[in-house]
Write a protein that holds these residues in place. Structure first.
Motif, PDB file in Angstrom:
ATOM      1  N   HIS A  13       0.962   4.102  -2.969  1.00 36.83           N
ATOM      2  CA  HIS A  13       0.747   5.542  -2.744  1.00 36.83           C
ATOM      3  C   HIS A  13       1.920   6.355  -3.270  1.00 36.83           C
ATOM      4  N   GLU A  55       1.858   9.188  -6.400  1.00 35.49           N
ATOM      5  CA  GLU A  55       2.253  10.574  -6.179  1.00 35.49           C
ATOM      6  C   GLU A  55       3.202  11.073  -7.259  1.00 35.49           C
ATOM      7  N   GLU A  88       0.832  -1.209   0.000  1.00 36.08           N
ATOM      8  CA  GLU A  88       0.000   0.000   0.000  1.00 36.08           C
ATOM      9  C   GLU A  88       0.860   1.250   0.000  1.00 36.08           C
TER      10      GLU A  88
END
Length: 72
Positions: free
Chosen positions: A67, A71, A63
């Motif tokens: 992320h 980004e 996870e």
């Protein structure tokens, strides 16, 4: 079932996605220089944790990496 070529291509994409092109190349060079025994690493290279705890940690790391990739 995937062919060996398909697995290699997917692996390269995963390495490059996780490390970037230069670091993926450095990783491959480091692995090819060392005598690397995957079976031995599996026996002793992972933390001594129950499977469910190891799974939770792996999912949290996945996870976090997802992320970070989103980004960019």
């Amino acid at each position: 079932m995937k062919t060996e070529t398909e697995i290699r291509i997917a692996g390269m994409h995963a390495l490059i996605g996780a490390l970037g092109l230069v670091e993926a190349e450095r990783f491959l060079m480091a692995v090819s220089r060392e005598r690397f025994d995957y079976t031995e690493w599996r026996r002793h290279g992972l933390p001594d944790l129950p499977l469910d705890e190891l799974t939770k940690l792996a999912n949290l790391e996945a996870e976090k990496n997802t992320h970070l990739l989103n980004e960019q």
